[in-house]
Design an enzyme around this catalytic site. Structure first.
Site, PDB file in Angstrom:
ATOM      1  N   GLU A 125      -5.741   0.582   4.343  1.00  0.00           N
ATOM      2  CA  GLU A 125      -5.840   0.361   5.788  1.00  0.00           C
ATOM      3  C   GLU A 125      -5.767  -1.125   6.138  1.00  0.00           C
ATOM      4  O   GLU A 125      -5.132  -1.502   7.115  1.00  0.00           O
ATOM      5  CB  GLU A 125      -7.101   1.016   6.359  1.00  0.00           C
ATOM      6  CG  GLU A 125      -7.156   2.525   6.206  1.00  0.00           C
ATOM      7  CD  GLU A 125      -5.960   3.291   6.766  1.00  0.00           C
ATOM      8  OE1 GLU A 125      -5.222   2.753   7.637  1.00  0.00           O
ATOM      9  OE2 GLU A 125      -5.740   4.433   6.336  1.00  0.00           O
ATOM     10  N   HIS A 134       3.953   2.199   4.810  1.00  0.00           N
ATOM     11  CA  HIS A 134       3.792   3.061   3.633  1.00  0.00           C
ATOM     12  C   HIS A 134       4.879   2.747   2.614  1.00  0.00           C
ATOM     13  O   HIS A 134       6.013   2.458   2.974  1.00  0.00           O
ATOM     14  CB  HIS A 134       3.824   4.533   4.027  1.00  0.00           C
ATOM     15  CG  HIS A 134       2.580   4.963   4.717  1.00  0.00           C
ATOM     16  ND1 HIS A 134       2.577   5.859   5.759  1.00  0.00           N
ATOM     17  CD2 HIS A 134       1.278   4.612   4.538  1.00  0.00           C
ATOM     18  CE1 HIS A 134       1.344   6.049   6.178  1.00  0.00           C
ATOM     19  NE2 HIS A 134       0.533   5.288   5.460  1.00  0.00           N
ATOM     20  N   CYS A 159       1.918  -2.774  -5.214  1.00  0.00           N
ATOM     21  CA  CYS A 159       3.076  -2.920  -6.100  1.00  0.00           C
ATOM     22  C   CYS A 159       3.632  -4.332  -5.900  1.00  0.00           C
ATOM     23  O   CYS A 159       3.285  -5.011  -4.920  1.00  0.00           O
ATOM     24  CB  CYS A 159       4.123  -1.851  -5.785  1.00  0.00           C
ATOM     25  SG  CYS A 159       4.982  -2.102  -4.200  1.00  0.00           S
TER      26      CYS A 159
END
Length: 174
Positions: A125, A134, A159
């Site tokens: 969040e 996303h 990532c």
């Protein structure tokens, strides 16, 4: 320099708040302050669903302002929903300052698992508040979680692609 504030209302343990503050400090490399807020969020409660509307809580939170605040994330102990969805683990103002995370569906009797789930959703969040969308990588903390299994699968970190975007935005606050 400013702070990320982690606040709570409802039955959220101080130990969880403090652990989440350490998580946020480690992942975002910004100073963190922990607080509680008095909240009259009855307007967010939907008795037909026995849940609280996440967007209404975000609107309430936007009235909580600290002069040195970079972001604010609230941990709450009750179940959240958003229109069109059965539930949400959390919600954030995309590119804004406020986020909310519910511990309700993240609970696990193993405290380590429970805390890790809360860390992941807090980081997710907060990522949205810093402008991240996303991510298609199912192990990235920014991947969308529609179930607790999907929360458990992902990492609490970003990532390389999302980390690069996040670090660019965070450089303005360091």
């Amino acid at each position: 320099m400013g702070y990320i504030y982690i606040v709570s209302f409802g039955d959220v343990e101080d130990r969880l708040l403090l652990a989440d503050a350490s998580n946020v400090k480690e992942i975002f490399d910004l100073e963190v302050r922990v607080s509680t807020v008095k909240a009259d969020i009855e307007e967010a409660y939907n008795p037909q669903r026995n849940q609280y509307h996440a967007g209404t809580i975000l609107s309430y939170l936007s009235r909580v302002v600290y002069p040195d605040m970079v972001r604010l994330v609230a941990l709450v102990s009750f179940d959240l929903y958003e229109e069109g969805l059965n539930f949400v683990f959390g919600e954030a103002q995309y590119g804004g300052k406020y986020a909310v995370v519910s511990t309700y569906r993240l609970y696990h009797p193993d405290e380590r698992v429970f805390f890790e789930r809360v860390f992941k959703e807090t980081n997710h969040e907060l990522g949205h508040t810093f402008g991240l969308k996303h991510c298609p990588d199912p192990y990235c903390v920014m991947s969308f979680s529609n179930s607790i299994d999907e929360v458990d699968r992902k990492s609490r970190d970003f990532c390389p692609n999302c980390r690069r975007k996040l670090d660019y935005v965070l450089s303005y606050y360091r």
